[in-house]
Design an enzyme around this catalytic site. Structure first.
Site, mmCIF file in Angstrom:
data_model
loop_
_atom_site.group_PDB
_atom_site.id
_atom_site.type_symbol
_atom_site.label_atom_id
_atom_site.label_comp_id
_atom_site.label_asym_id
_atom_site.label_seq_id
_atom_site.Cartn_x
_atom_site.Cartn_y
_atom_site.Cartn_z
ATOM 1 N N THR A 110 0.870 -1.173 0.000
ATOM 2 C CA THR A 110 0.000 0.000 0.000
ATOM 3 C C THR A 110 0.908 1.226 0.000
ATOM 4 O OG1 THR A 110 -1.629 -1.195 1.310
ATOM 5 C CG2 THR A 110 -1.872 1.192 1.202
ATOM 6 N N LYS A 145 -7.858 1.219 -2.704
ATOM 7 C CA LYS A 145 -7.462 0.803 -1.354
ATOM 8 C C LYS A 145 -7.684 1.944 -0.356
ATOM 9 C CE LYS A 145 -5.251 -1.350 2.034
ATOM 10 N NZ LYS A 145 -5.462 -2.654 2.613
ATOM 11 N N LYS A 181 0.000 4.917 8.465
ATOM 12 C CA LYS A 181 0.603 5.190 7.149
ATOM 13 C C LYS A 181 -0.501 5.267 6.088
ATOM 14 C CE LYS A 181 1.594 1.787 4.821
ATOM 15 N NZ LYS A 181 1.502 0.810 3.752
#
Ligand code: NAD
Length: 292
Positions: free
Chosen positions: A95, A170, A238
């Protein structure tokens, strides 16, 4: 097919295992910056340990990466670029930012190779039991050529659009899940403080309108106060940081996501950097019962 797998962490390790094992049985060569992890994986699977990123990707038809963040991807792509074969397809399950994904796709295109951003959902359990959801951005023909190989570890693989579209999908997933988890923490804490048996409450709610993946898979651990597993607060911070940067660039308002980002920072300050991020419950509990 010759497959290089870079990054043998919680996700990359089982993904590489699925690619090397069973009916898929590709020729797999792995590399992790931890020489111990690389050797341990090769010791347990029908695959080879590479000595470096360059060694892993040389001659590979497909490169699969699962690395923490943009920074590590930058290092690995820099090491790999000169060794990537023409026509190779790089599937990145990390990611990272959408802009990073687009940049890597451009650099691979200069080598006449393809880069697909392919972040996943489904967690460590999904990686282990081969049921990950994969959201893919990048060249559609390259995707069509490689889609079936992801069936080794994925239940659903969907092409979302050009480079970066997988990462944006995502991010959307993370926006939708953070508020749900915080609401679950508040609801459970409310029920506990009211003297109800939270397990019975969850039993009822999973049959009703408030059910969610978080409730079905995380409520028991949140009630028990067990956070030593899963997707860490650090990784979720994050991801939420990537979301807020992207939203700011688009002038999109995400008030709940921004608030939960603060709550995750609180969890970090409580010592929960490595706890599963459902430890939002721990923050909630301590606020409700400061002396408890
Ligand atoms: P992890 O930290 O367990 O694994 C990352 C691996 O990359 C480590 O083994 C590390 O040694 C290796 N690495 C770091 N720098 C390297 C380098 N320069 N060269 C080679 N190897 C290097 O992380 P993870 O949980 O497996 O997550 C990987 C990615 O998947 C992250 O981007 C994460 O956000 C995403 N993700 C994780 C989950 C989850 O539940 N863990 C779920 C969905 C998505």
């Amino acid at each position: 097919m010759r497959v290089a797998v870079i990054g043998l962490g919680r996700m990359g390790w089982p993904i590489a295992g699925h690619l090397a094992g069973g009916e898929h049985g590709h020729e797999v060569k792995v590399f992790d910056i931890s020489a111990e992890a690389t050797a341990a994986w090769a010791g347990e699977h029908a695959g080879e340990a590479a000595a470096s990123v360059a060694d892993a990707v040389s001659g590979a038809d497909v490169i699969v990466s699962s690395l923490p963040a943009d920074k590590e991807m930058r290092v690995v792509v820099d090491e790999a670029l000169a060794h990537v074969a023409e026509g190779a397809i790089w599937i990145d399950h990390s990611t990272i930012s959408a802009s990073g994904a687009r940049q890597f796709a451009d650099e691979l295109a200069d080598r006449r190779a393809h880069f697909l951003d392919a972040p996943v959902s489904g967690g460590v359990d999904g990686a282990r039991n081969g049921s990950l959801t994969v959201m893919v951005g990048g060249d559609e023909d390259a995707f069509a050529r490689i889609e079936s190989s992801m069936a080794a570890y994925a239940g659903r693989v969907t092409h979302m659009g050009p480079s970066g579209a997988g990462q944006i999908t995502k991010m959307t997933n993370q926006i939708c899940v953070v508020g749900v988890a915080q609401a679950l923490a508040e609801g459970l804490d409310f029920a506990i403080n009211a003297g109800l048996d939270p397990e019975r409450v969850v039993h009822v709610m999973t049959q009703g309108s408030s059910t969610s993946w978080e409730m079905e898979n995380r409520a028991a651990q949140m009630i028990a106060g067990e956070y030593d597993f899963g997707f860490s607060t650090t990784l979720m911070r994050k991801d939420v940081g990537l979301v807020l940067d992207e939203a700011s660039a688009m002038n999109v308002s995400l008030p709940v996501t921004a608030m939960v980002a603060q709550f995750l920072a609180d969890v970090h300050a409580l010592g929960g950097a490595d706890w599963d991020w459902c430890s939002l419950m721990e923050r909630q509990r301590r606020l409700s019962a400061p002396d408890g």
